[in-house]
Design a protein around this motif. Sequence first.
Motif: not given
Lengths: 174, 174
Positions: A57, A134-135, A138, A142, B158, B162, B165-166, B169
């Motif tokens: 990250w 977005q990161t 996530s 996560h 979220y 995200i 990234w969806r 995740l």
Amino acid sequence: MDFDLSSGIAVLHRTPWTVRTMLSGIPAAWTVANEGPDTWSPYDIVGHLIHGERTDWIPRAEIILAQGPNRRFTPFDRFAQFRESQGKSLEELLDEFARLRTENLTKLGEWRLTESQLALEGEHPELGAVTLRQTLASWVAHDLGHIAQIARVMAKQYREAIGPWRAYLTIVDR
Amino acid sequence: MDFDLSSGIAVLHRTPWTVRTMLSGIPAAWTVANEGPDTWSPYDIVGHLIHGERTDWIPRAEIILAQGPNRRFTPFDRFAQFRESQGKSLEELLDEFARLRTENLTKLGEWRLTESQLALEGEHPELGAVTLRQTLASWVAHDLGHIAQIARVMAKQYREAIGPWRAYLTIVDR
């Protein structure tokens, strides 16, 4: 819900303590059990979270913020924990995760990110263009996904023990 | 994994602290959000756990241990929290859950249950005959299911934030 930096950090800050509360001092039968071949135990998951602190990250956020000619992320090794956790106790891993997370959140806070920085992009090796916003969102999702996974892996150990209650407690068959 | 009383209690003891670590002091946007119509927020889930302490696990264990002529459990009200949590802050609910859980685990410890007591049966109104052992194992799995649910409900907020990234995740679409 839109991503909000301080609201996201509120979750990121809690994760090491949540994981520690769930796992520290509990009988090892709970922490080494997994969901079957090629699945992860709570112990493995903590190792994975540690590897994310080291390589995922914040390092990727740094690539985005640098906006250098190559903004492509290094692929993440989903199996690093099987190598890196070797010889370490769960308590050592919980400490290491908490320490790395604190360091990373300190760094994130010191960046004092602006809206325009949050909109900057990097290149995920498989997902393509992703923004810093977005990161970071996530990273939060996560964490939550792995908290849910730890709870599920543990619940599953009682799949037979709960008998007829299995019809209600669907988590053991998820 | 077979049900083991002390190993199960190790989980039951931790749940109020896990839930508190996840939720106490976090922005309310996280704790009041749910997964859509007729689903529960983290706030609702804590109320449900409280109702379980009052009316489900230990009261049912008492019915089983009494081995009276009627061993049928009172049906559990899955919606009681919408009535009983009214006007209470999340912090009040977290305190109440921790207090009730401590009282219930104290009672459970004082029973000094034997193997033969753990094999006694009660009658679940829908599931039929269940042993005390199965009921206590279900208390543990139920806790873990709701910890996983809290994490999932939060992660889902979220889903849009995200971005790409969806694809990875999957918790946000579960």
